[in-house]
Write a protein that holds these residues in place. Structure first.
Motif, mmCIF file in Angstrom:
data_model
loop_
_atom_site.group_PDB
_atom_site.id
_atom_site.type_symbol
_atom_site.label_atom_id
_atom_site.label_comp_id
_atom_site.label_asym_id
_atom_site.label_seq_id
_atom_site.Cartn_x
_atom_site.Cartn_y
_atom_site.Cartn_z
ATOM 1 N N ILE A 193 0.865 3.915 -2.941
ATOM 2 C CA ILE A 193 0.764 5.469 -2.819
ATOM 3 C C ILE A 193 1.998 6.250 -3.503
ATOM 4 O O ILE A 193 1.609 7.307 -3.949
ATOM 5 N N GLN A 249 0.705 -1.132 0.088
ATOM 6 C CA GLN A 249 -0.041 -0.161 -0.127
ATOM 7 C C GLN A 249 1.004 1.212 -0.039
ATOM 8 O O GLN A 249 0.537 2.270 -0.680
ATOM 9 N N LEU A 284 -6.728 5.897 -1.702
ATOM 10 C CA LEU A 284 -5.725 5.143 -1.538
ATOM 11 C C LEU A 284 -5.222 5.095 -0.036
ATOM 12 O O LEU A 284 -4.648 3.991 0.335
ATOM 13 N N VAL A 285 -5.597 5.988 0.710
ATOM 14 C CA VAL A 285 -4.933 5.912 2.006
ATOM 15 C C VAL A 285 -6.236 5.623 3.304
ATOM 16 O O VAL A 285 -6.029 5.638 4.400
ATOM 17 N N VAL A 336 -5.530 10.359 -4.107
ATOM 18 C CA VAL A 336 -4.644 9.810 -3.393
ATOM 19 C C VAL A 336 -5.663 9.686 -1.960
ATOM 20 O O VAL A 336 -5.334 9.008 -1.140
#
Length: 332
Positions: A216, A212, A248-249, A245
């Motif tokens: 990112i 991950q 993705l977090v 973004v």
């Protein structure tokens, strides 16, 4: 011409050498001033020779015109730098930097909140356009409950609050609207594809955290490079990085359920509807006649042409023509 190039080169290197220690001595000022006067004299001689040899513009001498223009521009910049070095410096005192900082801050604040700029017709027009598109999207998100539109959904209004139309141009930029749509949609879709690959690794495992973090980093680096490198796709890369973004977090929830996927695709649909609404209002408020559009183009052309004529000594040509005159001449 050769003497002008030689003296300008000497002046450039002399300015650089005089600036190395941060102190300009008197003898250095005298030499710089002497060279500045000499370069001014050579510029006048070059201008007279150029006007004598090429009294009119022609395609046959296009390269010669370009060379003389480049030489004149370079010489003028070096002379400006030398004259700036010769300017008397203000004595440094305690609090001088703080006073300058607060003075700059006050001027910037006055410029940002200036009534003349805030009440300008183009600014009010852009303000009303953004407010109207956001208000319509807010009302749709609050009341509409059909298809991809659900009640109490702030997606459309918040998206347009981020994508404000700040360019005060009269022309409708359809390419920018399409780039805005492409960037936001890709920024919403790509995280769905990337996060789907996270399911290969169990939640909390070192392999998942590493994968991950690496995804990112590559995602942000790729689209940041596109933003700084490409003039055509920079705006699209900027939107993809900003909107993507966030997806993705997110925390690990295992396999996404059907309801979560439905919400994500509804979000994509809401974003598309919001940008289409903004594009429609932008088209309505930006419609102008071809004459006005052509007049603005000619004004930009004459600004650049006047600067070129000034550097080559042909200032009298620019004063005999104007935008209105050309439009009347072509019967537009």
């Amino acid at each position: 011409m050769q003497i002008l190039v030689k003296e300008t080169s000497i002046l450039m290197w002399l300015c650089l050498q005089a600036s190395e220690d941060g102190v300009i001595d008197d003898w250095e000022k005298d030499e710089i001033q002497m060279l500045v006067d000499s370069v001014h004299e050579r510029q006048d001689q070059l201008q007279d020779a150029y006007l004598t040899a090429a009294p009119s513009l022609s395609w046959e001498l296009a390269e010669a015109h370009t060379f003389v223009f480049g030489l004149s521009c370079w010489t003028r910049r070096i002379v400006d730098m030398a004259e700036f070095i010769l300017l008397p410096k203000e004595p440094e005192s305690w609090g001088h930097g703080s006073v300058r900082f607060f003075r700059t801050f006050i001027e910037a604040t006055k410029g940002a909140w200036s009534p003349s700029k805030m009440l300008a017709p183009m600014h009010l027009k852009s303000l009303f356009q953004n407010w109207l598109s956001i208000a319509v999207c807010f009302l749709l998100g609050y009341y509409a409950d059909h298809g991809i539109l659900t009640r109490h959904n702030p997606t459309m209004a918040s998206t347009l609050a981020f994508l404000l139309v700040t360019d005060n141009t009269h022309q409708v930029e359809h390419s920018k609207s399409l780039n805005r749509l492409l960037g936001v949609v890709l920024g919403t879709c790509l995280p769905i594809i990337i996060t789907a690959s996270y399911g290969v690794f169990p939640c909390g495992s070192s392999a998942r955290n590493l994968f991950q973090g690496l995804s990112i980093f590559l995602f942000v680096s790729t689209f940041s490079f596109g933003y700084f490198d490409s003039k055509m796709w920079g705006f699209v890369s900027y939107l993809i990085g900003c909107f993507g973004v966030v997806g993705l977090v997110g925390p690990c929830k295992g396999t996404a359920s059907d309801f979560e996927m439905v919400d994500k695709y509804q979000e994509i649909g809401n974003v598309v509807v919001a940008i289409l609404i903004q594009g429609c209002f932008h088209t309505v408020f930006s419609c102008t006649s071809p004459r006005q559009s052509l007049e603005e183009r000619f004004q930009d052309l004459f600004k650049n042409l006047s600067w070129w004529l000034q550097s080559t000594g042909r200032t009298k040509v620019a004063t005999h023509h104007n935008t209105r005159g050309i439009l009347v001449y072509f019967q537009l």
